[in-house]
Design an enzyme around this catalytic site. Sequence first.
Site, PDB file in Angstrom:
ATOM      1  N   GLY A 134     -14.486   0.029  -4.649  1.00  0.00           N
ATOM      2  CA  GLY A 134     -13.580   0.049  -5.798  1.00  0.00           C
ATOM      3  C   GLY A 134     -13.862   1.171  -6.776  1.00  0.00           C
ATOM      4  O   GLY A 134     -14.856   1.135  -7.507  1.00  0.00           O
ATOM      5  N   ASN A 139      -4.899   2.207 -14.642  1.00  0.00           N
ATOM      6  CA  ASN A 139      -4.529   3.390 -15.433  1.00  0.00           C
ATOM      7  C   ASN A 139      -5.295   4.649 -15.084  1.00  0.00           C
ATOM      8  O   ASN A 139      -5.117   5.690 -15.706  1.00  0.00           O
ATOM      9  CB  ASN A 139      -4.697   3.090 -16.933  1.00  0.00           C
ATOM     10  CG  ASN A 139      -3.716   2.020 -17.377  1.00  0.00           C
ATOM     11  OD1 ASN A 139      -2.532   2.090 -17.048  1.00  0.00           O
ATOM     12  ND2 ASN A 139      -4.215   1.011 -18.055  1.00  0.00           N
ATOM     13  N   THR A 168      -8.681  -1.711  -0.859  1.00  0.00           N
ATOM     14  CA  THR A 168      -8.590  -2.162   0.532  1.00  0.00           C
ATOM     15  C   THR A 168      -9.638  -3.257   0.752  1.00  0.00           C
ATOM     16  O   THR A 168     -10.812  -3.055   0.421  1.00  0.00           O
ATOM     17  CB  THR A 168      -8.801  -0.950   1.478  1.00  0.00           C
ATOM     18  OG1 THR A 168      -7.833   0.036   1.143  1.00  0.00           O
ATOM     19  CG2 THR A 168      -8.642  -1.352   2.943  1.00  0.00           C
ATOM     20  N   GLN A 346      13.704  11.155  13.688  1.00  0.00           N
ATOM     21  CA  GLN A 346      14.951  11.903  13.905  1.00  0.00           C
ATOM     22  C   GLN A 346      15.270  11.994  15.404  1.00  0.00           C
ATOM     23  O   GLN A 346      16.431  11.853  15.811  1.00  0.00           O
ATOM     24  CB  GLN A 346      14.807  13.308  13.293  1.00  0.00           C
ATOM     25  CG  GLN A 346      16.091  14.106  13.236  1.00  0.00           C
ATOM     26  CD  GLN A 346      17.099  13.523  12.234  1.00  0.00           C
ATOM     27  OE1 GLN A 346      16.727  12.745  11.360  1.00  0.00           O
ATOM     28  NE2 GLN A 346      18.356  13.871  12.390  1.00  0.00           N
ATOM     29  N   ILE A 347      14.244  12.206  16.223  1.00  0.00           N
ATOM     30  CA  ILE A 347      14.456  12.309  17.676  1.00  0.00           C
ATOM     31  C   ILE A 347      14.926  10.970  18.253  1.00  0.00           C
ATOM     32  O   ILE A 347      15.730  10.926  19.180  1.00  0.00           O
ATOM     33  CB  ILE A 347      13.164  12.822  18.377  1.00  0.00           C
ATOM     34  CG1 ILE A 347      12.951  14.301  17.994  1.00  0.00           C
ATOM     35  CG2 ILE A 347      13.228  12.648  19.887  1.00  0.00           C
ATOM     36  CD1 ILE A 347      11.614  14.890  18.426  1.00  0.00           C
ATOM     37  N   GLY A 350      19.427   6.772  15.813  1.00  0.00           N
ATOM     38  CA  GLY A 350      19.648   5.458  15.199  1.00  0.00           C
ATOM     39  C   GLY A 350      18.560   4.470  15.576  1.00  0.00           C
ATOM     40  O   GLY A 350      18.178   3.612  14.773  1.00  0.00           O
ATOM     41  N   GLU A 373      -7.322   8.095  -1.181  1.00  0.00           N
ATOM     42  CA  GLU A 373      -8.551   8.918  -1.266  1.00  0.00           C
ATOM     43  C   GLU A 373      -8.245  10.317  -1.809  1.00  0.00           C
ATOM     44  O   GLU A 373      -8.820  11.310  -1.368  1.00  0.00           O
ATOM     45  CB  GLU A 373      -9.260   8.973   0.088  1.00  0.00           C
ATOM     46  CG  GLU A 373      -9.727   7.586   0.489  1.00  0.00           C
ATOM     47  CD  GLU A 373     -10.794   7.579   1.553  1.00  0.00           C
ATOM     48  OE1 GLU A 373     -11.584   8.518   1.611  1.00  0.00           O
ATOM     49  OE2 GLU A 373     -10.826   6.596   2.302  1.00  0.00           O
TER      50      GLU A 373
HETATM   51  C1  LIG Z   1      -2.760   1.329   0.466  1.00  0.00           C
HETATM   52  C2  LIG Z   1      -3.745   1.866  -0.533  1.00  0.00           C
HETATM   53  C3  LIG Z   1      -5.108   1.645  -0.342  1.00  0.00           C
HETATM   54  C4  LIG Z   1      -6.032   2.111  -1.283  1.00  0.00           C
HETATM   55  N1  LIG Z   1      -7.365   1.792  -1.132  1.00  0.00           N
HETATM   56  C5  LIG Z   1      -8.233   2.110  -2.127  1.00  0.00           C
HETATM   57  C6  LIG Z   1      -9.595   1.648  -2.074  1.00  0.00           C
HETATM   58  O1  LIG Z   1     -10.012   0.983  -1.116  1.00  0.00           O
HETATM   59  N2  LIG Z   1     -10.414   1.949  -3.114  1.00  0.00           N
HETATM   60  C7  LIG Z   1      -9.999   2.672  -4.201  1.00  0.00           C
HETATM   61  O2  LIG Z   1     -10.794   2.900  -5.091  1.00  0.00           O
HETATM   62  N3  LIG Z   1      -8.712   3.123  -4.275  1.00  0.00           N
HETATM   63  C8  LIG Z   1      -7.826   2.852  -3.273  1.00  0.00           C
HETATM   64  N4  LIG Z   1      -6.518   3.282  -3.357  1.00  0.00           N
HETATM   65  C9  LIG Z   1      -6.086   4.048  -4.534  1.00  0.00           C
HETATM   66  C10 LIG Z   1      -5.751   5.502  -4.249  1.00  0.00           C
HETATM   67  O3  LIG Z   1      -6.917   6.236  -3.974  1.00  0.00           O
HETATM   68  C11 LIG Z   1      -4.944   6.039  -5.456  1.00  0.00           C
HETATM   69  O4  LIG Z   1      -3.668   5.425  -5.393  1.00  0.00           O
HETATM   70  C12 LIG Z   1      -4.828   7.536  -5.462  1.00  0.00           C
HETATM   71  O5  LIG Z   1      -6.061   8.137  -5.723  1.00  0.00           O
HETATM   72  C13 LIG Z   1      -3.805   8.028  -6.516  1.00  0.00           C
HETATM   73  O6  LIG Z   1      -4.015   7.440  -7.757  1.00  0.00           O
HETATM   74  P1  LIG Z   1      -2.765   6.784  -8.536  1.00  0.00           P
HETATM   75  O7  LIG Z   1      -2.087   5.897  -7.577  1.00  0.00           O
HETATM   76  O8  LIG Z   1      -3.254   6.202  -9.800  1.00  0.00           O
HETATM   77  O9  LIG Z   1      -1.799   8.010  -8.854  1.00  0.00           O
HETATM   78  P2  LIG Z   1      -1.865   8.962 -10.131  1.00  0.00           P
HETATM   79  O10 LIG Z   1      -3.234   9.489 -10.300  1.00  0.00           O
HETATM   80  O11 LIG Z   1      -1.222   8.277 -11.288  1.00  0.00           O
HETATM   81  O12 LIG Z   1      -0.924  10.167  -9.660  1.00  0.00           O
HETATM   82  C14 LIG Z   1       0.500  10.142  -9.793  1.00  0.00           C
HETATM   83  C15 LIG Z   1       1.020  11.526  -9.375  1.00  0.00           C
HETATM   84  O13 LIG Z   1       0.499  12.525 -10.282  1.00  0.00           O
HETATM   85  C16 LIG Z   1      -0.166  13.535  -9.543  1.00  0.00           C
HETATM   86  N5  LIG Z   1      -1.308  14.033 -10.303  1.00  0.00           N
HETATM   87  C17 LIG Z   1      -2.268  13.333 -10.954  1.00  0.00           C
HETATM   88  N6  LIG Z   1      -3.176  14.164 -11.500  1.00  0.00           N
HETATM   89  C18 LIG Z   1      -2.774  15.420 -11.185  1.00  0.00           C
HETATM   90  C19 LIG Z   1      -3.284  16.731 -11.466  1.00  0.00           C
HETATM   91  N7  LIG Z   1      -4.416  16.905 -12.159  1.00  0.00           N
HETATM   92  N8  LIG Z   1      -2.609  17.816 -10.992  1.00  0.00           N
HETATM   93  C20 LIG Z   1      -1.472  17.649 -10.270  1.00  0.00           C
HETATM   94  N9  LIG Z   1      -0.938  16.440  -9.983  1.00  0.00           N
HETATM   95  C21 LIG Z   1      -1.590  15.349 -10.425  1.00  0.00           C
HETATM   96  C22 LIG Z   1      -0.620  12.826  -8.261  1.00  0.00           C
HETATM   97  O14 LIG Z   1      -0.863  13.775  -7.220  1.00  0.00           O
HETATM   98  C23 LIG Z   1       0.568  11.927  -7.976  1.00  0.00           C
HETATM   99  O15 LIG Z   1       1.581  12.674  -7.342  1.00  0.00           O
HETATM  100  C24 LIG Z   1      -5.577   2.854  -2.411  1.00  0.00           C
HETATM  101  C25 LIG Z   1      -4.212   3.103  -2.582  1.00  0.00           C
HETATM  102  C26 LIG Z   1      -3.305   2.606  -1.668  1.00  0.00           C
HETATM  103  C27 LIG Z   1      -1.840   2.852  -1.917  1.00  0.00           C
END
Ligand SMILES: Cc1cc2nc3c(=O)[nH]c(=O)nc-3n(C[C@H](O)[C@H](O)[C@H](O)COP(=O)(O)OP(=O)(O)OC[C@H]3O[C@@H](n4cnc5c(N)ncnc54)[C@H](O)[C@@H]3O)c2cc1C
Length: 389
Positions: A134, A139, A168, A346-347, A350, A373
């Site tokens: 985690g 936020n 996860t 696409q390939i 439908g 990640e």
């Molecule tokens: C199915 C799933 C499994 C996951 N498993 C884990 C887990 O086991 N442990 C864990 O800790 N986390 C986990 N995560 C969390 C995952 O690592 C985060 O969702 C990811 O790092 C993005 O963070 P966020 O969702 O808060 O997006 P945000 O950080 O809010 O980003 C939103 C958008 O802003 C862009 N952005 C943000 N900062 C910048 C910047 N400085 N420059 C340019 N663009 C930027 C991002 O690229 C993105 O497009 C998981 C997520 C999912 C969906």
Amino acid sequence: MNLMDEKAGVLTFEKTENQNMIANMVHAFGTKEIAPYVMQWDEAQEFPMPLFKKMGKLGLMGILVPEEYGGAGFGYLEYITALVGISKIDGSIGLSMAAHNSLCTNHILQFGSEEQKKKYLPKLAIAEWIGAWGLTEPNTGSDAGNMKTVAVKDGDHYVINGAKNFITHGRSGDVAVVIVRTGEVGDSHGMTAFIIEKGTTGFSSGKKENKLGMRASETAELIFTDCRVHKSQIVGKEGEGFIQSMKVLDGGRISIAALSLGIATGAYEAALKYSQERHQFNQPISKFQGIGFKLADMATKIEAASLLTYRAGDLKNRGKEVTKASAMAKLYASEIAVEAANESLQIFGGYGYIKDFPAEKFYRDAKLCTIGEGTSEIQKLVIARAILK
Ligand SMILES: Cc1cc2nc3c(=O)[nH]c(=O)nc-3n(C[C@H](O)[C@H](O)[C@H](O)COP(=O)(O)OP(=O)(O)OC[C@H]3O[C@@H](n4cnc5c(N)ncnc54)[C@H](O)[C@@H]3O)c2cc1C
């Protein structure tokens, strides 16, 4: 694939005996134990615990764990081979395998004390226990260093309050490595990693997410309410958690590259087969140049992603700096997985949009790879930082 023979100074591309053995074993296992249930688990969003126990018995949940701690004792080339093989069949099983092996287990393996390794690695290596990791909070995702979950020292214990989301195995995990704030906001030495077992007072799971793809991989919240953890559960020293996490993610990104490669390959192979079977205008659609070009692009990009991924794995095996190489592999492999899944669908035309065919699932699963990640944008930041330093 054994990319770099340092003594000879040449690149070689043959799979090792172990890689061939693992590829065959994973193919046979996946065909029997995973393929028939892919859509059942996907539709029910079922995390198939019995499957992971079987994968544990085969060594797939402790691939990188040395034999002295009950693991398979392999390196990254074997790990990538196994992950590609599993993810070709079901990306969500690949995602859970990756999170268990290279996040939770690897954090303890890389930075845990001997006592912690002896206590946790044998259980994790055979999937007697499932691991979670985690870092992310509601936020703070990309900006993980700004986390709000705090641990306050109280004698020999720490009291943790806050929440981690998108974790996860947030519900099914038996143990989690969790990174929380122990110092000032903005201080990269102000965060600490704790090993927290299920059942610890004040530690619980929250909402399980309803996802677009990767639906057999469980994603849920971790909640800490006055959760008291003994100082012996700290991984390494207080203040090292964030730096450790960045190193864990260097390896973790190789596994997401492998996961992406598996999904891209699965999508490509399904499209290749379908294009030779499906007839339109009295010929297989593969005979149309427009389809042949799509397959050629997919095959070429998959090959390039494979080279980047195994190259990063080879560097990691040899203890070299992998931050740039793993970010490049993750960025490229995940982006081409999304592309390959899109072209595959696409390939299929439908039928690609219909759940009786495999293309739509690859399409849904692939997208996670450009986000988890570290998003593609964050990989570019990491690469640019490495290039410009
Ligand atoms: C199915 C799933 C499994 C996951 N498993 C884990 C887990 O086991 N442990 C864990 O800790 N986390 C986990 N995560 C969390 C995952 O690592 C985060 O969702 C990811 O790092 C993005 O963070 P966020 O969702 O808060 O997006 P945000 O950080 O809010 O980003 C939103 C958008 O802003 C862009 N952005 C943000 N900062 C910048 C910047 N400085 N420059 C340019 N663009 C930027 C991002 O690229 C993105 O497009 C998981 C997520 C999912 C969906």
